[in-house]
Design a protein around this motif. Structure first.
Motif, PDB file in Angstrom:
ATOM      1  N   LEU A 126       0.799  -1.254  -0.117  1.00 48.11           N
ATOM      2  CA  LEU A 126       0.087  -0.157  -0.040  1.00 48.11           C
ATOM      3  C   LEU A 126       0.893   1.125  -0.178  1.00 48.11           C
ATOM      4  O   LEU A 126       1.723   1.374   0.941  1.00 48.11           O
ATOM      5  CB  LEU A 126      -0.947  -0.014   1.345  1.00 48.11           C
ATOM      6  N   GLU A 127       0.786   2.150  -0.944  1.00 47.96           N
ATOM      7  CA  GLU A 127       1.627   3.298  -1.068  1.00 47.96           C
ATOM      8  C   GLU A 127       0.391   4.480  -0.911  1.00 47.96           C
ATOM      9  O   GLU A 127      -0.304   4.449  -1.692  1.00 47.96           O
ATOM     10  CB  GLU A 127       2.314   3.573  -2.286  1.00 47.96           C
ATOM     11  N   ILE A 128       0.802   5.526   0.049  1.00 45.20           N
ATOM     12  CA  ILE A 128       0.163   6.659   0.096  1.00 45.20           C
ATOM     13  C   ILE A 128       0.778   8.017   0.020  1.00 45.20           C
ATOM     14  O   ILE A 128       2.154   8.092   0.232  1.00 45.20           O
ATOM     15  CB  ILE A 128      -0.561   6.643   1.726  1.00 45.20           C
ATOM     16  N   GLY A 129       0.227   8.869  -0.890  1.00 41.17           N
ATOM     17  CA  GLY A 129       1.023  10.184  -0.998  1.00 41.17           C
ATOM     18  C   GLY A 129       1.760  10.643   0.239  1.00 41.17           C
ATOM     19  O   GLY A 129       2.864  11.067   0.164  1.00 41.17           O
ATOM     20  N   GLU A 130       1.018  11.061   1.322  1.00 47.30           N
ATOM     21  CA  GLU A 130       1.435  11.469   2.470  1.00 47.30           C
ATOM     22  C   GLU A 130       0.603  11.126   3.948  1.00 47.30           C
ATOM     23  O   GLU A 130      -0.596  11.402   3.553  1.00 47.30           O
ATOM     24  CB  GLU A 130       1.947  12.932   2.352  1.00 47.30           C
ATOM     25  N   VAL A 131       1.234  10.816   4.992  1.00 48.19           N
ATOM     26  CA  VAL A 131       0.429  10.609   5.993  1.00 48.19           C
ATOM     27  C   VAL A 131       0.402  11.818   6.868  1.00 48.19           C
ATOM     28  O   VAL A 131       1.650  12.279   7.215  1.00 48.19           O
ATOM     29  CB  VAL A 131       0.702   9.431   6.701  1.00 48.19           C
ATOM     30  N   ARG A 132      -0.579  12.476   7.535  1.00 49.98           N
ATOM     31  CA  ARG A 132      -0.658  13.503   8.194  1.00 49.98           C
ATOM     32  C   ARG A 132      -1.543  13.142   9.445  1.00 49.98           C
ATOM     33  O   ARG A 132      -2.396  13.581   9.377  1.00 49.98           O
ATOM     34  CB  ARG A 132      -0.939  14.998   7.577  1.00 49.98           C
ATOM     35  N   ASP A 133      -0.952  12.821  10.452  1.00 46.28           N
ATOM     36  CA  ASP A 133       0.587  12.558  10.678  1.00 46.28           C
ATOM     37  C   ASP A 133       0.975  11.173  11.166  1.00 46.28           C
ATOM     38  O   ASP A 133       2.075  10.879  11.201  1.00 46.28           O
ATOM     39  CB  ASP A 133       0.883  13.681  12.013  1.00 46.28           C
ATOM     40  N   ARG A 134       0.259  10.563  11.534  1.00 46.34           N
ATOM     41  CA  ARG A 134       0.195   9.082  11.891  1.00 46.34           C
ATOM     42  C   ARG A 134      -0.937   8.176  11.704  1.00 46.34           C
ATOM     43  O   ARG A 134      -1.828   8.602  12.057  1.00 46.34           O
ATOM     44  CB  ARG A 134       0.595   9.050  13.609  1.00 46.34           C
ATOM     45  N   ALA A 135      -0.479   7.041  11.189  1.00 45.94           N
ATOM     46  CA  ALA A 135      -1.688   6.063  10.774  1.00 45.94           C
ATOM     47  C   ALA A 135      -1.337   4.887  11.171  1.00 45.94           C
ATOM     48  O   ALA A 135      -0.433   4.200  10.925  1.00 45.94           O
ATOM     49  CB  ALA A 135      -1.668   5.922   9.064  1.00 45.94           C
ATOM     50  N   TYR A 136      -2.023   4.347  12.066  1.00 49.99           N
ATOM     51  CA  TYR A 136      -2.124   2.882  12.493  1.00 49.99           C
ATOM     52  C   TYR A 136      -2.959   1.978  11.558  1.00 49.99           C
ATOM     53  O   TYR A 136      -4.203   2.208  11.045  1.00 49.99           O
ATOM     54  CB  TYR A 136      -2.984   2.609  13.996  1.00 49.99           C
ATOM     55  N   VAL A 137      -2.428   0.921  10.913  1.00 50.69           N
ATOM     56  CA  VAL A 137      -2.871   0.188   9.617  1.00 50.69           C
ATOM     57  C   VAL A 137      -3.359  -1.296  10.334  1.00 50.69           C
ATOM     58  O   VAL A 137      -2.674  -1.801  10.809  1.00 50.69           O
ATOM     59  CB  VAL A 137      -2.011   0.357   8.551  1.00 50.69           C
ATOM     60  N   PHE A 138      -4.509  -1.638   9.940  1.00 54.68           N
ATOM     61  CA  PHE A 138      -5.270  -2.735  10.273  1.00 54.68           C
ATOM     62  C   PHE A 138      -6.045  -3.588   8.959  1.00 54.68           C
ATOM     63  O   PHE A 138      -6.394  -2.823   7.993  1.00 54.68           O
ATOM     64  CB  PHE A 138      -6.342  -2.602  11.212  1.00 54.68           C
ATOM     65  N   VAL A 139      -5.987  -4.817   9.162  1.00 50.39           N
ATOM     66  CA  VAL A 139      -6.826  -5.661   8.555  1.00 50.39           C
ATOM     67  C   VAL A 139      -7.771  -6.363   9.095  1.00 50.39           C
ATOM     68  O   VAL A 139      -7.156  -7.201  10.084  1.00 50.39           O
ATOM     69  CB  VAL A 139      -5.966  -6.536   7.496  1.00 50.39           C
ATOM     70  N   ASN A 140      -9.013  -6.183   9.042  1.00 46.53           N
ATOM     71  CA  ASN A 140     -10.058  -6.837   9.734  1.00 46.53           C
ATOM     72  C   ASN A 140      -9.738  -6.710  11.219  1.00 46.53           C
ATOM     73  O   ASN A 140      -9.871  -7.507  12.179  1.00 46.53           O
ATOM     74  CB  ASN A 140     -10.248  -8.303   9.714  1.00 46.53           C
ATOM     75  N   ASP A 141      -9.345  -5.268  11.518  1.00 44.11           N
ATOM     76  CA  ASP A 141      -9.179  -4.884  13.029  1.00 44.11           C
ATOM     77  C   ASP A 141      -7.852  -5.497  13.752  1.00 44.11           C
ATOM     78  O   ASP A 141      -7.761  -5.343  14.735  1.00 44.11           O
ATOM     79  CB  ASP A 141     -10.424  -5.116  13.904  1.00 44.11           C
ATOM     80  N   SER A 142      -7.164  -6.282  12.902  1.00 48.68           N
ATOM     81  CA  SER A 142      -5.948  -6.768  13.103  1.00 48.68           C
ATOM     82  C   SER A 142      -4.855  -5.783  12.835  1.00 48.68           C
ATOM     83  O   SER A 142      -4.686  -5.525  11.557  1.00 48.68           O
ATOM     84  CB  SER A 142      -5.918  -8.060  12.878  1.00 48.68           C
ATOM     85  N   PRO A 143      -3.749  -5.422  13.925  1.00 48.23           N
ATOM     86  CA  PRO A 143      -2.897  -4.580  13.463  1.00 48.23           C
ATOM     87  C   PRO A 143      -1.824  -5.011  12.646  1.00 48.23           C
ATOM     88  O   PRO A 143      -1.247  -6.198  12.527  1.00 48.23           O
ATOM     89  CB  PRO A 143      -2.140  -3.976  14.625  1.00 48.23           C
ATOM     90  N   ILE A 144      -1.279  -4.197  11.472  1.00 46.86           N
ATOM     91  CA  ILE A 144      -0.554  -4.719  10.678  1.00 46.86           C
ATOM     92  C   ILE A 144       1.019  -3.844  10.452  1.00 46.86           C
ATOM     93  O   ILE A 144       1.968  -4.026   9.981  1.00 46.86           O
ATOM     94  CB  ILE A 144      -0.568  -5.023   9.159  1.00 46.86           C
ATOM     95  N   GLY A 145       0.763  -2.702  11.101  1.00 50.77           N
ATOM     96  CA  GLY A 145       2.108  -1.716  11.164  1.00 50.77           C
ATOM     97  C   GLY A 145       1.401  -0.101  11.262  1.00 50.77           C
ATOM     98  O   GLY A 145       0.228   0.130  11.546  1.00 50.77           O
ATOM     99  N   VAL A 146       2.281   0.578  11.246  1.00 53.03           N
ATOM    100  CA  VAL A 146       2.166   2.008  11.460  1.00 53.03           C
ATOM    101  C   VAL A 146       3.080   2.856  10.364  1.00 53.03           C
ATOM    102  O   VAL A 146       3.999   2.555   9.959  1.00 53.03           O
ATOM    103  CB  VAL A 146       2.788   2.593  12.842  1.00 53.03           C
ATOM    104  N   LEU A 147       2.269   4.030   9.956  1.00 51.65           N
ATOM    105  CA  LEU A 147       3.112   4.857   8.943  1.00 51.65           C
ATOM    106  C   LEU A 147       3.114   6.186   9.906  1.00 51.65           C
ATOM    107  O   LEU A 147       2.104   6.677  10.208  1.00 51.65           O
ATOM    108  CB  LEU A 147       1.974   5.099   7.682  1.00 51.65           C
ATOM    109  N   ALA A 148       4.257   6.539   9.723  1.00 50.54           N
ATOM    110  CA  ALA A 148       4.723   7.949  10.791  1.00 50.54           C
ATOM    111  C   ALA A 148       5.278   8.794   9.663  1.00 50.54           C
ATOM    112  O   ALA A 148       6.268   8.612   9.139  1.00 50.54           O
ATOM    113  CB  ALA A 148       5.624   7.575  11.957  1.00 50.54           C
ATOM    114  N   ARG A 149       4.574  10.138   9.958  1.00 55.37           N
ATOM    115  CA  ARG A 149       5.249  11.222   9.205  1.00 55.37           C
ATOM    116  C   ARG A 149       6.372  11.548   9.409  1.00 55.37           C
ATOM    117  O   ARG A 149       7.242  12.116   8.658  1.00 55.37           O
ATOM    118  CB  ARG A 149       4.049  12.412   9.480  1.00 55.37           C
TER     119      ARG A 149
END
Length: 586
Positions: free
Chosen positions: A395-418
């Motif tokens: 998954l690629e995102i142009g920009e995260v402002r400011d911190r995104a917790y990523v889940f699939v079916n409510d289970s965490p898979i990682g964090v995207l931090a600005r």
């Protein structure tokens, strides 16, 4: 009535030269029931004036709203200053910096990209006119000539570091005078020739902002302003902190020596800060000079009066200096009473996902709307997209402002931090709901990135295919009633907290007094006590405690709600005897 004016090189009060000895207290960073205490302690240190910014976005959260009660009651704050026998300086911006969210400018102001911020542009001037008329409508009746405490009003703020639009400054001056302000008007800039030239007008008194080399910088100010009183209207006695950095402190002795040099040169002063207070809720600002750095919840600033309103070594050092230049009250502040040390079990917990639908309404779009486009100007939003992957994808995102917790079916898979410049993450094979819980960690308050929208900024691409059909749910956390209802039926006596999760506990007190909540064993999140949002915590530090002002507490029953975004090994809250703002620079 009293008269305050400028004559030759002096401020003059009722015909006599008057030196301003001021300290900064931002009313919006202090609980209203503690305003009088902080003001009183300023007078006991030897000050005769209190200065405050006015935060536009604190009073006007939306274009059609205006608040001037509670923590936004500027009228009450100014009257308390007068009741203490002190004078007041008001700095209404419209831009204030102040390490405050968006530098005080409302996020909604930037919805139309044609609005020309901080310049002579009709749409901006129209909005500023409305704002200033509202603020100055409070201030004008409280000017010294009307029997009130206000002796100075500032135009804009450090404008020479931003622009050079003299027409803009002149229109602000005209708006201010038309609103009934008759006291002298000032500007402030760092003592550099270009900034002082660009940031003021001939009819406005130039003042300086600095915290060292006072005599040299006063000479620069005098070179750029041959007549008029000398004033440092931001005497920096400390600094602010970023998450992930160290806690800033400055030498009490060195700061006192600079203050003495400044006063010995005959200048007036405003100590920034006398009492910093707290960035309660989601009000902290941020900086971005290549790396995004959000500011911590505490605005202690290593000031003479600490975050909890207690005198520090700097208070006594400054008091000693002020005694050489003025008469001081004999009274001294009362000694601090240590806060109690105790623990509170968090005995109910519920997943954020189970309560999210009660905190807002989903909207669906073929694009990727920002939080701002949905009218969410702070806090959190939940983004959702349905996926069906037969293999691991990126998954690629142009920009995260400011911190995104990523889940699939409510289970965490990682964090995207600005702040780490993260823009991509691996998504496992499978079918279901891809969710991103996005946190606005604070809007940039200084520089070119003021006003940028928050949330996920597109495009978003998964496995080489641009994603369409996003759902977005802005989370309304102004009231925790939906969370409380869910917690009543939530998990009982959790051993640990796996975020994102709301947890709740209750406690009583032997006596109502300030508390310090130890957050060092928690991950990242937000805390409310009795519905009052204390602000953010983060294991990244440096801040390790949250300040709990006594006026938000009850003796018999207090409710604490924690939103833990990451994890806490023990579902327990601990209160400690004093603040811990983290390590200083080694």
């Amino acid at each position: 009535m009293d008269r305050f004016e400028i004559e030759d090189d002096d401020f003059v009060l009722n015909g006599e030269p008057f030196r301003i000895l001021s300290g900064a207290i931002h009313y919006f960073r202090v609980h209203p029931d503690q305003w009088a205490d902080r003001i009183h302690k300023a007078r006991l240190m030897g000050l005769n004036t209190i200065e405050t910014y006015v935060s536009w976005n604190f009073h006007a959260e939306t274009p059609d709203s205006w608040t001037q009660s509670g923590r936004a009651d500027l009228d009450r704050f100014l009257r308390l200053i007068q009741a203490e026998g002190m004078y007041a300086i008001v700095r209404p911006g419209p831009y204030i910096c102040a390490e405050w969210d968006n530098g005080g400018l409302p996020a909604w102001l930037f919805a139309n990209p044609t609005v020309g911020i901080r310049r002579d542009e009709p749409q901006f001037i129209a909005a500023v006119t409305t704002y200033l008329n509202r603020v100055l409508g409070i201030v004008a009746p409280l000017q010294i000539g009307n029997g009130g405490p206000v002796i100075l009003v500032q135009v804009e703020n450090e404008y020479g570091a931003y622009g050079d639009d003299a027409s803009y400054l002149r229109k602000l001056t005209d708006i201010t005078r038309s609103a009934g302000i008759t006291v002298p008007l000032t500007t402030v800039d760092q003592p550099q020739d270009d900034m002082l030239a660009n940031g003021s007008l001939p009819e406005l008194l130039k003042t300086g902002s600095f915290g060292s080399r006072a005599v040299e910088r006063l000479e620069t100010l005098r070179k750029n302003q041959p007549t008029g009183p000398l004033m440092c209207s931001e005497f920096w006695d400390g600094w602010f902190d970023h998450w992930g950095a160290h806690h800033h402190t400055t030498s009490a002795g060195e700061s006192a020596a600079e203050l003495d040099a400044l006063l010995s040169a005959g200048a007036s002063v405003n100590i920034y800060m006398f009492h910093g207070g707290t960035n309660f809720g989601f009000t902290n600002g941020a900086n971005d000079k290549g790396v995004y750095q959000p500011i911590v919840t505490s605005y202690d600033y290593d000031a003479p009066l600490d975050e909890a309103g207690q005198p520090t070594a700097k208070y006594w050092a400054f008091r000693e200096v002020l005694a050489r230049h003025s008469s001081l009250p004999a009274e001294l502040p009362a000694a601090r009473v240590p806060a109690p040390d105790f623990s509170v079990p968090l005995d109910r917990a519920v997943s954020l996902f189970s309560v999210a639908d009660r905190l807002g309404s989903w909207s669906w779009s073929d694009g990727l709307p920002s939080m701002d486009e949905l009218g969410q100007y702070s806090g959190f939003a939940l983004y959702s997209h349905e996926i069906d992957l037969d293999r691991v994808a990126v998954l690629e995102i142009g920009e995260v402002r400011d911190r995104a917790y990523v889940f699939v079916n409510d289970s965490p898979i990682g964090v995207l931090a600005r702040d780490h410049h993260d823009r991509s993450i691996s998504v496992p094979a499978g079918r279901g709901t891809l969710s991103l819980l996005v946190e606005d960690q604070g809007r940039v308050d200084y520089g070119d990135r003021i006003g940028e929208p928050k949330g996920l900024i597109g495009p978003t691409v998964l496995d080489g295919v641009r994603l369409q059909r996003w759902g977005v749910l802005p989370l309304d956390l102004r009231s925790l009633a939906p969370v409380d209802a869910a917690l009543d039926a939530g998990a009982d006596h959790p051993r640990s907290l796996s975020g994102p999760v709301f947890a709740r506990g209750h406690f009583s007190l032997a006596a109502v007094q300030d508390l310090f909540l130890d957050t060092s064993s928690w991950g990242k999140g937000v805390v409310w006590i009795n519905g009052f949002c204390l602000g953010r915590y983060w294991s990244r530090g440096p801040q390790r405690t949250l300040y709990v002002p006594a006026p938000v507490l009850n003796r018999d029953r207090n409710e604490m709600v924690v939103l833990e975004l990451e994890s806490a090994a023990c579902a327990e809250a601990r209160f400690v005897t004093e603040a811990n703002l983290g390590h200083t620079e080694f």
